[in-house]
Design a protein around this motif. Sequence first.
Motif, PDB file in Angstrom:
ATOM      1  N   ARG A   1      38.107 -14.041   5.888  1.00  0.00           N
ATOM      2  CA  ARG A   1      38.288 -14.730   7.353  1.00  0.00           C
ATOM      3  C   ARG A   1      39.675 -14.724   7.651  1.00  0.00           C
ATOM      4  O   ARG A   1      40.274 -14.560   8.822  1.00  0.00           O
ATOM      5  N   LYS A   2      40.522 -15.222   6.687  1.00  0.00           N
ATOM      6  CA  LYS A   2      42.120 -15.357   6.593  1.00  0.00           C
ATOM      7  C   LYS A   2      42.532 -13.934   7.047  1.00  0.00           C
ATOM      8  O   LYS A   2      43.438 -13.770   7.794  1.00  0.00           O
ATOM      9  N   SER A   3      42.232 -12.912   6.431  1.00  0.00           N
ATOM     10  CA  SER A   3      42.598 -11.572   6.803  1.00  0.00           C
ATOM     11  C   SER A   3      41.984 -10.992   8.041  1.00  0.00           C
ATOM     12  O   SER A   3      42.393  -9.739   8.302  1.00  0.00           O
ATOM     13  N   GLY A   4      41.474 -11.717   8.968  1.00  0.00           N
ATOM     14  CA  GLY A   4      40.909 -11.279  10.084  1.00  0.00           C
ATOM     15  C   GLY A   4      39.579 -10.751  10.365  1.00  0.00           C
ATOM     16  O   GLY A   4      39.163 -10.376  11.543  1.00  0.00           O
ATOM     17  N   LYS A   5      38.759 -10.691   9.264  1.00  0.00           N
ATOM     18  CA  LYS A   5      37.459 -10.080   9.257  1.00  0.00           C
ATOM     19  C   LYS A   5      36.577 -11.318  10.111  1.00  0.00           C
ATOM     20  O   LYS A   5      36.602 -12.247   9.967  1.00  0.00           O
ATOM     21  N   LYS A   6      35.713 -10.532  10.954  1.00  0.00           N
ATOM     22  CA  LYS A   6      34.969 -11.322  11.918  1.00  0.00           C
ATOM     23  C   LYS A   6      33.666 -11.783  11.513  1.00  0.00           C
ATOM     24  O   LYS A   6      32.806 -12.786  11.644  1.00  0.00           O
ATOM     25  N   HIS A   7      33.119 -10.895  10.390  1.00  0.00           N
ATOM     26  CA  HIS A   7      32.029 -11.506   9.574  1.00  0.00           C
ATOM     27  C   HIS A   7      31.932 -11.044   8.051  1.00  0.00           C
ATOM     28  O   HIS A   7      33.171 -10.381   7.802  1.00  0.00           O
ATOM     29  N   HIS A   8      30.989 -11.379   7.334  1.00  0.00           N
ATOM     30  CA  HIS A   8      31.062 -11.212   5.826  1.00  0.00           C
ATOM     31  C   HIS A   8      29.755 -10.803   5.283  1.00  0.00           C
ATOM     32  O   HIS A   8      28.972 -11.653   5.676  1.00  0.00           O
ATOM     33  N   LEU A   9      29.519  -9.531   5.011  1.00  0.00           N
ATOM     34  CA  LEU A   9      28.445  -9.071   4.404  1.00  0.00           C
ATOM     35  C   LEU A   9      28.183  -8.997   3.091  1.00  0.00           C
ATOM     36  O   LEU A   9      29.323  -8.517   2.339  1.00  0.00           O
ATOM     37  N   ILE A  10      27.368  -9.924   2.382  1.00  0.00           N
ATOM     38  CA  ILE A  10      27.039  -9.647   1.167  1.00  0.00           C
ATOM     39  C   ILE A  10      25.610  -8.819   0.954  1.00  0.00           C
ATOM     40  O   ILE A  10      24.498  -9.423   1.243  1.00  0.00           O
ATOM     41  N   ILE A  11      25.645  -7.937   0.027  1.00  0.00           N
ATOM     42  CA  ILE A  11      24.397  -7.388  -0.158  1.00  0.00           C
ATOM     43  C   ILE A  11      23.843  -7.806  -1.609  1.00  0.00           C
ATOM     44  O   ILE A  11      24.992  -7.828  -2.793  1.00  0.00           O
ATOM     45  N   ASN A  12      22.882  -8.474  -1.703  1.00  0.00           N
ATOM     46  CA  ASN A  12      22.229  -9.419  -3.210  1.00  0.00           C
ATOM     47  C   ASN A  12      21.198  -8.495  -3.723  1.00  0.00           C
ATOM     48  O   ASN A  12      20.130  -8.357  -2.899  1.00  0.00           O
ATOM     49  N   ALA A  13      21.067  -8.003  -4.948  1.00  0.00           N
ATOM     50  CA  ALA A  13      19.921  -7.509  -5.400  1.00  0.00           C
ATOM     51  C   ALA A  13      18.778  -8.743  -5.867  1.00  0.00           C
ATOM     52  O   ALA A  13      19.307  -9.777  -6.089  1.00  0.00           O
ATOM     53  N   GLU A  14      17.406  -8.339  -5.552  1.00  0.00           N
ATOM     54  CA  GLU A  14      16.468  -9.214  -5.888  1.00  0.00           C
ATOM     55  C   GLU A  14      16.543  -9.954  -7.413  1.00  0.00           C
ATOM     56  O   GLU A  14      16.242 -11.027  -7.666  1.00  0.00           O
ATOM     57  N   GLY A  15      17.154  -9.079  -8.222  1.00  0.00           N
ATOM     58  CA  GLY A  15      17.310  -9.533  -9.739  1.00  0.00           C
ATOM     59  C   GLY A  15      18.321 -10.627  -9.637  1.00  0.00           C
ATOM     60  O   GLY A  15      18.221 -11.549 -10.958  1.00  0.00           O
ATOM     61  N   VAL A  16      19.341 -10.746  -8.902  1.00  0.00           N
ATOM     62  CA  VAL A  16      20.067 -11.868  -8.849  1.00  0.00           C
ATOM     63  C   VAL A  16      19.561 -12.951  -7.994  1.00  0.00           C
ATOM     64  O   VAL A  16      19.593 -14.197  -8.405  1.00  0.00           O
ATOM     65  N   GLY A  17      18.955 -12.611  -6.994  1.00  0.00           N
ATOM     66  CA  GLY A  17      18.160 -13.616  -6.150  1.00  0.00           C
ATOM     67  C   GLY A  17      19.088 -14.829  -5.641  1.00  0.00           C
ATOM     68  O   GLY A  17      20.316 -14.690  -5.271  1.00  0.00           O
ATOM     69  N   HIS A  18      18.218 -15.882  -5.246  1.00  0.00           N
ATOM     70  CA  HIS A  18      18.690 -17.178  -4.696  1.00  0.00           C
ATOM     71  C   HIS A  18      19.459 -16.886  -3.542  1.00  0.00           C
ATOM     72  O   HIS A  18      20.556 -17.850  -3.251  1.00  0.00           O
ATOM     73  N   SER A  19      19.469 -16.100  -2.431  1.00  0.00           N
ATOM     74  CA  SER A  19      20.196 -15.911  -1.380  1.00  0.00           C
ATOM     75  C   SER A  19      20.071 -17.094  -0.566  1.00  0.00           C
ATOM     76  O   SER A  19      21.132 -17.274  -0.171  1.00  0.00           O
ATOM     77  N   GLU A  20      18.945 -17.484  -0.150  1.00  0.00           N
ATOM     78  CA  GLU A  20      18.920 -18.844   0.733  1.00  0.00           C
ATOM     79  C   GLU A  20      19.914 -19.894   0.263  1.00  0.00           C
ATOM     80  O   GLU A  20      20.811 -20.464   0.994  1.00  0.00           O
ATOM     81  N   ALA A  21      20.009 -20.014  -1.165  1.00  0.00           N
ATOM     82  CA  ALA A  21      20.434 -21.163  -1.756  1.00  0.00           C
ATOM     83  C   ALA A  21      22.249 -20.893  -1.820  1.00  0.00           C
ATOM     84  O   ALA A  21      22.943 -21.744  -1.544  1.00  0.00           O
ATOM     85  N   LEU A  22      22.487 -19.635  -1.661  1.00  0.00           N
ATOM     86  CA  LEU A  22      23.809 -19.160  -1.739  1.00  0.00           C
ATOM     87  C   LEU A  22      24.479 -19.184  -0.391  1.00  0.00           C
ATOM     88  O   LEU A  22      25.604 -19.676  -0.171  1.00  0.00           O
ATOM     89  N   ALA A  23      23.523 -18.938   0.633  1.00  0.00           N
ATOM     90  CA  ALA A  23      24.053 -19.039   2.021  1.00  0.00           C
ATOM     91  C   ALA A  23      24.335 -20.528   2.317  1.00  0.00           C
ATOM     92  O   ALA A  23      25.293 -20.530   2.988  1.00  0.00           O
ATOM     93  N   LYS A  24      23.530 -21.311   1.829  1.00  0.00           N
ATOM     94  CA  LYS A  24      23.780 -22.651   2.113  1.00  0.00           C
ATOM     95  C   LYS A  24      25.215 -23.288   1.718  1.00  0.00           C
ATOM     96  O   LYS A  24      25.791 -23.786   1.889  1.00  0.00           O
ATOM     97  N   LYS A  25      25.393 -22.684   0.317  1.00  0.00           N
ATOM     98  CA  LYS A  25      26.591 -23.125  -0.604  1.00  0.00           C
ATOM     99  C   LYS A  25      27.751 -22.530   0.344  1.00  0.00           C
ATOM    100  O   LYS A  25      28.826 -23.272   0.445  1.00  0.00           O
ATOM    101  N   ILE A  26      27.639 -21.361   0.774  1.00  0.00           N
ATOM    102  CA  ILE A  26      28.902 -20.661   1.173  1.00  0.00           C
ATOM    103  C   ILE A  26      29.251 -21.579   2.548  1.00  0.00           C
ATOM    104  O   ILE A  26      30.434 -21.795   2.964  1.00  0.00           O
ATOM    105  N   GLU A  27      28.009 -21.871   3.376  1.00  0.00           N
ATOM    106  CA  GLU A  27      28.397 -22.554   4.594  1.00  0.00           C
ATOM    107  C   GLU A  27      28.870 -23.947   4.457  1.00  0.00           C
ATOM    108  O   GLU A  27      29.813 -24.345   5.232  1.00  0.00           O
ATOM    109  N   ALA A  28      28.369 -24.549   3.460  1.00  0.00           N
ATOM    110  CA  ALA A  28      28.850 -25.704   3.098  1.00  0.00           C
ATOM    111  C   ALA A  28      30.303 -25.717   2.567  1.00  0.00           C
ATOM    112  O   ALA A  28      31.122 -26.616   3.053  1.00  0.00           O
ATOM    113  N   ALA A  29      30.846 -24.666   1.955  1.00  0.00           N
ATOM    114  CA  ALA A  29      31.982 -24.702   1.450  1.00  0.00           C
ATOM    115  C   ALA A  29      33.095 -24.187   2.273  1.00  0.00           C
ATOM    116  O   ALA A  29      34.203 -24.658   2.255  1.00  0.00           O
TER     117      ALA A  29
END
Length: 319
Positions: A209-237
């Motif tokens: 965001r600081k470097s001017g990016k308008k969005h941030h895309l994270i590709i997460n493998a099923e084996g790592v999982g917890h995508s919903e929880a990670l989204a909440k953490k990122i938004e809160a932080a």
Amino acid sequence: MTIGVLTSGGDAPGMNGAIRAVVRAGLSQGWRVIGIERGFAGLLNEDFREMSSRSVSEIIQRGGTILYTARSEELMTLGGQAKAAAVCREHGLDALVVIGGDGSFKGACALADLGIPVIGIPGTIDLDIACTDYTIGFDTAANTAMEAIDRIRETSSSHERCSIVEVMGRSAGYIALYCGVATGAEDILMPESFDGDEEAIIHSVMNGRKSGKKHHLIINAEGVGHSEALAKKIEAATGIESRATILGYLQRGGSPSVRDRIMATRMGVKAVELIAAGSLNRVVAFKNDDIVDFEIHEALAMKKNISDSWLSMLPMLKR
Ligand code: F6P
């Protein structure tokens, strides 16, 4: 000669092309070819059908598997394996062609140990079979996921959001890796390399965001999982709106790509050539641009890792 062919484990686009090649090449040898429905579960249940050239017409372009597929718990037991071997003998099968992933090859290996000649053809969207550089279904699945991610990326940019897209791969990150690179994702999380450091991802989002990016895309493998929880953490932080999308089974369906149709055809023909040559208990593989084969126990003992050249490239693309 009579041979059996089955598909087992998760279906993969191109499995039909492999069935077609095994049937037609087998019939060309003057053999009987028996299609076994529902993988090893169907073998135990004697769900057999006689295959003719016409029974595999109009299938090369279709996703899924006309023989159906299943994961058989019973075949993991010694009793189940002995029963499956007895069924093969009763039906006079001189060889069994198993189209599937690692789990299916373990079942095939158990039958080989009981004296049933087998040939494995690698069919899985996960690309996680160590002896081969290619598994049938990967190209179609990765392209399907890539197209879906491109669409998510557009809406993510419009809303200046962070998007986490979860792709398939319970223990392998190849779909995540290929799709992440092909869609220009900022972060790619794979079971082979992710160390669980969520703070590092949060920093990555803030830096972007600081470097001017308008969005941030994270590709997460099923084996790592917890995508919903990670989204909440990122938004809160970070205060940046974050959304998770789990692509799921749409990645397993669809008309196979040209690569999958060709690989399936070449591998299916190779399976029959091996049987004709009396070269049994082998796994068909793609190596150095050629269709080759390995002894099935040796193939199963091999380990696969995402190479350092892949991993060292990723940070350079993130700037
Ligand atoms: O093996 C292919 C695969 O799609 C994996 O990526 C995934 O973890 C698994 O199958 C899902 O299997 P099931 O169809 O049993 O849910």
